[in-house]
Design an enzyme around this catalytic site. Structure first.
Site, PDB file in Angstrom:
ATOM      1  N   GLY A   1     -88.780 -66.425  54.434  1.00 19.17           N
ATOM      2  CA  GLY A   1     -89.089 -67.779  54.018  1.00 19.17           C
ATOM      3  C   GLY A   1     -88.194 -68.891  54.465  1.00 19.17           C
TER       4      GLY A   1
ATOM      5  N   TYR B   1     -86.682 -66.801  59.478  1.00 18.14           N
ATOM      6  CA  TYR B   1     -86.719 -67.601  58.541  1.00 18.14           C
ATOM      7  C   TYR B   1     -86.669 -69.194  59.080  1.00 18.14           C
ATOM      8  CZ  TYR B   1     -81.694 -68.702  58.848  1.00 18.14           C
ATOM      9  OH  TYR B   1     -80.349 -68.922  59.465  1.00 18.14           O
ATOM     10  N   CYS B   2     -87.111 -70.252  58.230  1.00 14.43           N
ATOM     11  CA  CYS B   2     -87.016 -71.492  58.898  1.00 14.43           C
ATOM     12  C   CYS B   2     -86.637 -72.289  57.641  1.00 14.43           C
ATOM     13  CB  CYS B   2     -88.533 -71.983  59.238  1.00 14.43           C
ATOM     14  SG  CYS B   2     -89.716 -71.711  58.093  1.00 14.43           S
ATOM     15  N   ARG B   3     -87.196 -73.535  57.451  1.00 16.93           N
ATOM     16  CA  ARG B   3     -86.828 -74.255  56.161  1.00 16.93           C
ATOM     17  C   ARG B   3     -87.602 -73.891  55.071  1.00 16.93           C
ATOM     18  NH1 ARG B   3     -89.322 -78.548  54.091  1.00 16.93           N
ATOM     19  NH2 ARG B   3     -90.590 -79.016  55.554  1.00 16.93           N
TER      20      ARG B   3
ATOM     21  N   LEU C   1     -84.635 -71.306  54.204  1.00 21.61           N
ATOM     22  CA  LEU C   1     -83.096 -71.069  54.128  1.00 21.61           C
ATOM     23  C   LEU C   1     -82.647 -71.307  53.010  1.00 21.61           C
ATOM     24  CD1 LEU C   1     -80.459 -70.376  55.548  1.00 21.61           C
ATOM     25  CD2 LEU C   1     -80.505 -72.964  56.086  1.00 21.61           C
TER      26      LEU C   1
END
Length: 121
Positions: free
Chosen positions: A108, A82-84, A110
């Site tokens: 997806g 996941y990331c931002r 955070l």
């Protein structure tokens, strides 16, 4: 003319709602994987990671994932990235797949993941 305007309004509404629904489903599936023991990798920068992250997540920025020592993670392990927003995690997912990892899920962003966390509802 009224029918065209109504059709356009329905189409516009679906374009707004559909991405949110997809992101929500993606996050829910990520939690299912995590609850089943998946390795969790936050691919944001170290600075972003320090502002908050999923418990027990490893921080391997997407810019470093190609060269990272991932030998402690089995090729058949389930992995959630996941990331931002989901963009960098999609890139990380593709990199991991090319490195031979078979079960990689893009969780997806955070904030969406945290909002869909089963015990937070």
């Amino acid at each position: 003319m009224i029918k065209r305007i109504m059709a356009l309004a329905v189409l516009t509404a679906s374009l707004i709602v559909a991405p949110q629904a997809f992101a929500s489903e993606r996050a829910q599936q990520a939690w299912q994987w995590i609850d089943s023991g998946a390795v969790v990798i936050d691919v944001r920068t170290e600075q972003e990671f320090k502002t908050g992250h999923v418990n027990h997540a490893l921080n391997i920025p997407v810019s470093q994932i190609s060269d990272a020592d991932l030998s402690s993670i089995a090729k058949d392990a389930s992995i959630v990235v996941y990331c931002r927003s989901g963009s960098r995690s999609q890139k990380a997912k593709q990199i991991l797949l090319t490195k031979g990892y078979k079960h990689v899920h893009n969780g997806g962003g955070l904030q969406m993941m945290l909002s869909e966390k089963p015990d937070s509802k």
